[in-house]
Design a protein around this motif. Sequence first.
Motif, PDB file in Angstrom:
ATOM      1  N   GLN A 168      70.029  85.434  12.000  1.00 41.25           N
ATOM      2  CA  GLN A 168      70.151  84.955  13.374  1.00 41.25           C
ATOM      3  C   GLN A 168      70.292  86.242  14.452  1.00 41.25           C
ATOM      4  O   GLN A 168      69.741  86.257  15.462  1.00 41.25           O
ATOM      5  CB  GLN A 168      71.108  84.012  13.756  1.00 41.25           C
ATOM      6  CG  GLN A 168      70.798  82.767  12.870  1.00 41.25           C
ATOM      7  CD  GLN A 168      71.885  81.682  12.693  1.00 41.25           C
ATOM      8  OE1 GLN A 168      73.331  82.325  12.666  1.00 41.25           O
ATOM      9  NE2 GLN A 168      71.978  80.418  12.480  1.00 41.25           N
ATOM     10  N   ILE A 172      67.916  87.819  17.348  1.00 41.18           N
ATOM     11  CA  ILE A 172      68.337  87.810  18.632  1.00 41.18           C
ATOM     12  C   ILE A 172      67.931  89.276  19.168  1.00 41.18           C
ATOM     13  O   ILE A 172      67.232  89.586  20.070  1.00 41.18           O
ATOM     14  CB  ILE A 172      69.888  87.546  19.006  1.00 41.18           C
ATOM     15  CG1 ILE A 172      69.943  85.802  18.537  1.00 41.18           C
ATOM     16  CG2 ILE A 172      70.351  87.951  20.275  1.00 41.18           C
ATOM     17  CD1 ILE A 172      71.357  85.561  18.702  1.00 41.18           C
ATOM     18  N   GLU A 176      65.391  90.585  21.943  1.00 42.64           N
ATOM     19  CA  GLU A 176      65.856  91.402  23.221  1.00 42.64           C
ATOM     20  C   GLU A 176      64.738  92.889  23.436  1.00 42.64           C
ATOM     21  O   GLU A 176      64.342  92.993  24.430  1.00 42.64           O
ATOM     22  CB  GLU A 176      67.266  91.842  22.927  1.00 42.64           C
ATOM     23  CG  GLU A 176      68.061  90.691  23.344  1.00 42.64           C
ATOM     24  CD  GLU A 176      69.695  90.898  23.034  1.00 42.64           C
ATOM     25  OE1 GLU A 176      70.504  90.518  23.730  1.00 42.64           O
ATOM     26  OE2 GLU A 176      69.938  91.880  22.218  1.00 42.64           O
ATOM     27  N   MET A 183      70.447  89.970  26.531  1.00 44.26           N
ATOM     28  CA  MET A 183      70.904  88.754  27.125  1.00 44.26           C
ATOM     29  C   MET A 183      72.319  89.000  27.811  1.00 44.26           C
ATOM     30  O   MET A 183      73.148  89.752  27.259  1.00 44.26           O
ATOM     31  CB  MET A 183      71.265  87.631  25.758  1.00 44.26           C
ATOM     32  CG  MET A 183      69.761  87.120  25.422  1.00 44.26           C
ATOM     33  SD  MET A 183      70.326  85.701  24.150  1.00 44.26           S
ATOM     34  CE  MET A 183      68.773  85.490  23.352  1.00 44.26           C
ATOM     35  N   ARG A 188      73.613  84.137  25.897  1.00 45.36           N
ATOM     36  CA  ARG A 188      73.877  84.362  24.441  1.00 45.36           C
ATOM     37  C   ARG A 188      74.874  83.315  23.912  1.00 45.36           C
ATOM     38  O   ARG A 188      74.512  82.616  22.888  1.00 45.36           O
ATOM     39  CB  ARG A 188      74.586  85.581  24.108  1.00 45.36           C
ATOM     40  CG  ARG A 188      74.494  86.171  22.714  1.00 45.36           C
ATOM     41  CD  ARG A 188      75.143  87.449  22.496  1.00 45.36           C
ATOM     42  NE  ARG A 188      73.950  88.492  22.721  1.00 45.36           N
ATOM     43  CZ  ARG A 188      74.379  89.431  23.646  1.00 45.36           C
ATOM     44  NH1 ARG A 188      75.382  89.414  24.401  1.00 45.36           N
ATOM     45  NH2 ARG A 188      73.225  90.315  23.680  1.00 45.36           N
ATOM     46  N   LEU A 191      72.603  80.247  23.399  1.00 46.18           N
ATOM     47  CA  LEU A 191      71.682  80.270  22.201  1.00 46.18           C
ATOM     48  C   LEU A 191      72.523  80.107  20.770  1.00 46.18           C
ATOM     49  O   LEU A 191      72.042  79.496  20.195  1.00 46.18           O
ATOM     50  CB  LEU A 191      71.007  81.652  22.352  1.00 46.18           C
ATOM     51  CG  LEU A 191      70.218  81.794  21.090  1.00 46.18           C
ATOM     52  CD1 LEU A 191      69.065  81.076  21.135  1.00 46.18           C
ATOM     53  CD2 LEU A 191      69.488  83.352  21.123  1.00 46.18           C
ATOM     54  N   ARG A 208      63.171  80.973  19.762  1.00 45.18           N
ATOM     55  CA  ARG A 208      64.233  80.395  20.482  1.00 45.18           C
ATOM     56  C   ARG A 208      64.825  81.569  21.590  1.00 45.18           C
ATOM     57  O   ARG A 208      65.355  81.112  22.688  1.00 45.18           O
ATOM     58  CB  ARG A 208      65.103  79.728  19.780  1.00 45.18           C
ATOM     59  CG  ARG A 208      64.600  78.504  19.094  1.00 45.18           C
ATOM     60  CD  ARG A 208      65.770  77.701  18.393  1.00 45.18           C
ATOM     61  NE  ARG A 208      65.200  76.454  17.827  1.00 45.18           N
ATOM     62  CZ  ARG A 208      65.620  75.305  17.695  1.00 45.18           C
ATOM     63  NH1 ARG A 208      66.907  75.048  18.014  1.00 45.18           N
ATOM     64  NH2 ARG A 208      65.075  74.118  16.855  1.00 45.18           N
ATOM     65  N   ALA A 209      65.114  82.542  21.041  1.00 47.19           N
ATOM     66  CA  ALA A 209      65.852  83.731  21.707  1.00 47.19           C
ATOM     67  C   ALA A 209      64.859  84.272  22.830  1.00 47.19           C
ATOM     68  O   ALA A 209      65.280  84.530  23.804  1.00 47.19           O
ATOM     69  CB  ALA A 209      66.041  84.819  20.489  1.00 47.19           C
ATOM     70  N   THR A 210      63.731  84.400  22.346  1.00 47.62           N
ATOM     71  CA  THR A 210      62.539  84.771  23.387  1.00 47.62           C
ATOM     72  C   THR A 210      62.531  83.939  24.702  1.00 47.62           C
ATOM     73  O   THR A 210      62.315  84.423  25.874  1.00 47.62           O
ATOM     74  CB  THR A 210      61.254  84.814  22.755  1.00 47.62           C
ATOM     75  OG1 THR A 210      61.125  85.866  21.826  1.00 47.62           O
ATOM     76  CG2 THR A 210      60.251  85.290  23.700  1.00 47.62           C
TER      77      THR A 210
END
Length: 217
Positions: A168, A172, A176, A183, A188, A191, A208-210
């Motif tokens: 995970q 992330i 980034e 973030m 963060r 998320l 999801r992070a994007t």
Amino acid sequence: MITVSSHLKGDSDGFIPWGSVDEVSGELDLTKGAIELAVNDEPIIDKRSWDYIFPMWVYLADAVSALCNSGEGAFWFPDQPLQLRLLREDGNLNVVLSGKGVKREAMAGEIEFLEAVRARGLEFFEETCSIFPENRDSIRPILRRLGGGPLRVATRNAHWEERVSQQQAAAIRAAEQACGRRMNPCERDGLIVDIAGRSLIFQELFERATQVLRKGD
């Protein structure tokens, strides 16, 4: 990686993900279901250990709060001689399920474990408020306990990479890098609450992070 999920037991031997349940007949405290909890793909609690799911989640929430305060937490399942014990050992967390001739044990990162239980516990109790609206007043104190208190302090004070699995965290960081910025703490934190305790492949985590990063541009 820590994964935590909740399921309603159907009329037969089947189980339904708790998040897809619209309504349940009967009393909340007597609703049968299962918590699945795995550490590094090793199941600690699985569907074979189904029980009364609401009190089981309450007991789990109390156990992690006790862990934060004293370094140890435990609970017995509502209707069977099974005990889950959480014990801090040398900077890690020993997670043990025992009873009924069963013993399953694994070592986990304590902060990641706390974050996974906190995030998926909040999700469970929020969904339960929708399924059992008449029980909202009794559920809200549990939501406050999971959302704040010693559990929130423990996760908030940790470095963000301790709160998630290596996969995970890598997703992330990759997002980034792809988006050209980091973030902020609020992004963060949101998320991490979304992904902690979930079983997601790298690409899903990256996407999801994007989305979070692009939304904030």
